[in-house]
Design a protein around this motif. Structure first.
Motif, PDB file in Angstrom:
ATOM      1  N   LYS A 184      25.693  53.987  66.984  1.00 53.37           N
ATOM      2  CA  LYS A 184      26.652  52.901  67.175  1.00 53.37           C
ATOM      3  C   LYS A 184      26.090  51.638  66.526  1.00 53.37           C
ATOM      4  O   LYS A 184      24.930  51.285  66.724  1.00 53.37           O
TER       5      LYS A 184
ATOM      6  N   LYS B  46      26.869  47.463  65.622  1.00 54.85           N
ATOM      7  CA  LYS B  46      27.650  46.247  65.852  1.00 54.85           C
ATOM      8  C   LYS B  46      27.541  45.407  64.589  1.00 54.85           C
ATOM      9  O   LYS B  46      26.433  45.099  64.133  1.00 54.85           O
TER      10      LYS B  46
ATOM     11  N   SER C  58      28.634  41.898  62.520  1.00 58.79           N
ATOM     12  CA  SER C  58      29.153  40.530  62.557  1.00 58.79           C
ATOM     13  C   SER C  58      29.579  40.158  61.149  1.00 58.79           C
ATOM     14  O   SER C  58      28.838  40.396  60.195  1.00 58.79           O
TER      15      SER C  58
ATOM     16  N   CYS D  29      36.054  53.066  64.226  1.00 62.02           N
ATOM     17  CA  CYS D  29      35.809  51.642  64.000  1.00 62.02           C
ATOM     18  C   CYS D  29      36.715  50.864  64.957  1.00 62.02           C
ATOM     19  O   CYS D  29      37.924  51.066  64.960  1.00 62.02           O
TER      20      CYS D  29
ATOM     21  N   GLN E 262      39.019  37.192  69.308  1.00 65.21           N
ATOM     22  CA  GLN E 262      37.714  36.833  68.781  1.00 65.21           C
ATOM     23  C   GLN E 262      37.675  35.338  68.547  1.00 65.21           C
ATOM     24  O   GLN E 262      38.549  34.775  67.891  1.00 65.21           O
TER      25      GLN E 262
ATOM     26  N   ARG F 153      33.452  40.243  65.097  1.00 62.56           N
ATOM     27  CA  ARG F 153      32.597  41.401  65.304  1.00 62.56           C
ATOM     28  C   ARG F 153      33.415  42.686  65.276  1.00 62.56           C
ATOM     29  O   ARG F 153      34.613  42.687  65.537  1.00 62.56           O
TER      30      ARG F 153
ATOM     31  N   TYR G 299      32.758  47.157  65.995  1.00 61.58           N
ATOM     32  CA  TYR G 299      31.873  48.202  66.479  1.00 61.58           C
ATOM     33  C   TYR G 299      32.191  49.473  65.718  1.00 61.58           C
ATOM     34  O   TYR G 299      33.321  49.945  65.726  1.00 61.58           O
TER      35      TYR G 299
END
Length: 84
Positions: A30, A32, A34, A55, A61, A67, A69
């Motif tokens: 996984k 993350k 930005s 995704c 946000q 962001r 994931y």
């Protein structure tokens, strides 16, 4: 944003679902991410495309950075051992 993946051709498998003469070890990763604009995220997804399973981009946000994931499915090849 969704991650589109093309269909892969089917290859010969045995009854356990493994490719003949190969065993696969699966690992889930996984990540993350930005980013500031959607083109940055598209570039990251394009680079990771062979392994991208899912995704997810949150709806709400705030702030300078957005962001996302990304879940990857990584397969590690291992040669099968012939059992007698």
């Amino acid at each position: 944003m969704s991650c589109d993946r093309g269909a892969t051709p089917r290859r010969a498998t045995n009854t356990a679902g493994y490719l003949l003469n190969e065993r696969r070890k699966h690992m889930s990763v996984k990540v993350k991410v930005s980013y500031t604009d959607d083109q940055e995220l598209a570039g990251v997804i394009r680079l990771l495309a062979p392994a991208v399973q899912r995704c997810k981009v949150p709806r709400l946000q705030e702030g300078k950075y957005k962001r996302a994931y990304i879940e990857l499915q990584v397969e590690e090849k291992q040669e099968a051992v012939n059992e007698a």
